[in-house]
Design an enzyme around this catalytic site. Structure first.
Site, short mmCIF file in Angstrom:
data_model
loop_
_atom_site.label_atom_id
_atom_site.label_comp_id
_atom_site.label_asym_id
_atom_site.label_seq_id
_atom_site.Cartn_x
_atom_site.Cartn_y
_atom_site.Cartn_z
N ASP A 188 0.84 -1.46 -0.12
CA ASP A 188 0.22 -0.17 -0.18
C ASP A 188 1.02 1.60 -0.12
OD1 ASP A 188 -2.06 1.52 -0.45
OD2 ASP A 188 -3.11 1.04 1.73
N HIS A 227 2.67 3.77 -9.09
CA HIS A 227 2.58 2.14 -9.62
C HIS A 227 3.76 1.64 -10.09
CE1 HIS A 227 -1.50 1.79 -7.63
NE2 HIS A 227 -1.52 2.77 -8.28
N LEU A 276 11.54 -20.44 -4.71
CA LEU A 276 11.38 -19.44 -4.15
C LEU A 276 9.46 -19.53 -5.00
CD1 LEU A 276 11.74 -15.23 -2.55
CD2 LEU A 276 9.85 -15.81 -4.63
C1 FPP Z 1 -1.89 0.12 -3.29
O1 FPP Z 1 -1.60 1.16 -3.50
C2 FPP Z 1 -1.57 -0.89 -4.64
C3 FPP Z 1 -2.23 -1.61 -5.64
C4 FPP Z 1 -3.44 -0.91 -5.32
C5 FPP Z 1 -1.78 -1.97 -6.26
C6 FPP Z 1 -0.43 -2.53 -6.20
C7 FPP Z 1 0.77 -2.24 -7.48
C8 FPP Z 1 2.08 -2.07 -7.92
C9 FPP Z 1 2.56 -2.63 -6.29
C10 FPP Z 1 2.12 -2.74 -8.94
C11 FPP Z 1 2.28 -4.10 -10.00
C12 FPP Z 1 2.49 -5.43 -9.45
C13 FPP Z 1 2.98 -6.22 -10.07
C14 FPP Z 1 3.17 -7.53 -8.93
C15 FPP Z 1 3.72 -5.93 -11.24
P1 FPP Z 1 -2.76 2.70 -3.80
O2 FPP Z 1 -2.88 3.29 -4.86
O3 FPP Z 1 -4.00 2.22 -2.62
O4 FPP Z 1 -1.80 4.07 -2.67
P2 FPP Z 1 -2.59 4.86 -1.36
O5 FPP Z 1 -2.83 4.51 -0.33
O6 FPP Z 1 -1.33 5.72 -1.25
O7 FPP Z 1 -3.31 5.57 -2.25
#
Ligand code: FPP
Length: 253
Positions: free
Chosen positions: A25, A42, A136
């Site tokens: 997150d 992202h 892994l």
């Molecule tokens: C939450 O941050 C994150 C996500 C909903 C997506 C996670 C995706 C990635 C780490 C990138 C792609 C992954 C792979 C495996 C290629 P948020 O957007 O909710 O952050 P915020 O709470 O600060 O708004």
């Protein structure tokens, strides 16, 4: 006698966690702090995935499960959803060969039917290619929800009986056999970055005895040192699984 929960054996206290599950997150906030669009967060988040997998491998962690896209994430703006899908495609097209070379097995859990046909094909090809790798296992939860997992496991369990007639009480083992991660040990350590302290419908069944670690560090900033801090915290915990502290200090109890 009361029925015992069918969880795994208690690992020795000072061990490295075998299985680490992560809610990644804070990508959006990382971007906002830099006056960048959320999608830039992202993008950096997907680089942090690479860093995390390498750090986990170096530390001998055998299982990593990452919450990449929840069943609720479809509610995000369409361009953000589309960017996240292209990041998965990019990972499957560009990273799988490298992951394969270093012995990583890639798996995807979640309801695939809502993903595009081409993404589903890439996932199947990546899983097929890496299925023999033992160093892994990297499991990506995509369009995943813990309640969905429990429901599909119960339904699959019922379907496994002739004419769907169960004829006896179901056991924990019946359900576990059909859960998405039914064939690997439950997570020893759960990490959530970004400051929130919630499970957010992640591995609801499997986190029953997992040590929980929450950090304010935003996911794109989560590096090997941050992982070490989480592991240090894990190693100070006493995993009792319902026993007393005294029982746990007796070897073999
Ligand atoms: C939450 O941050 C994150 C996500 C909903 C997506 C996670 C995706 C990635 C780490 C990138 C792609 C992954 C792979 C495996 C290629 P948020 O957007 O909710 O952050 P915020 O709470 O600060 O708004």
């Amino acid at each position: 006698m009361a029925r015992l929960s069918s969880t795994q054996q208690i690992p020795p206290r000072r061990d490295m966690p075998r299985h680490v599950a992560v809610i990644m997150d804070g990508n959006g906030r990382w971007a906002r702090q830099r006056f960048l669009p959320r999608i830039a967060g992202h993008q950096r988040g997907s680089e942090a995935v690479r860093v995390f997998v390498e750090a986990a491998m170096q530390r001998g962690i055998a299982q990593v499960t990452l919450f990449a896209f929840s069943s609720e994430n479809w509610r995000r703006p369409a361009d953000e959803v589309s960017l996240l899908m292209s990041l998965f495609v990019h990972m499957l097209e560009k990273e799988v060969d490298r992951l394969h070379e270093v012995g990583v097995q890639l798996r995807v859990i979640g309801d695939r039917t809502a993903l595009s046909a081409s993404l589903q094909e890439l996932i199947e090809a990546a899983e097929q290619k890496t299925r023999g790798n033992l160093r892994l296992t990297l499991t990506l939860a995509v369009n995943y929800g813990g309640r969905w997992d429990l429901l599909q496991a119960v339904n699959a369990c019922i379907d496994s009986f002739p004419d769907r007639r169960i004829g006896r009480e179901l056991t924990e083992g019946d359900i576990m056999a059909h859960l998405s991660l039914g064939d690997i040990p439950e997570p020893d350590l759960f990490i959530r970055t970004g400051g929130e302290q919630r499970i957010s419908n992640f591995l609801l069944w499997q986190l029953a005895y997992t040590e929980l670690y929450f950090t304010a560090t935003l996911w794109p900033d989560f590096d090997g040192e941050a992982l070490d801090r989480a592991i240090e915290s894990y190693q100070t915990r006493e995993r009792r699984f319902g026993r007393t502290s005294e029982q746990c200090s007796v070897p073999g109890s």
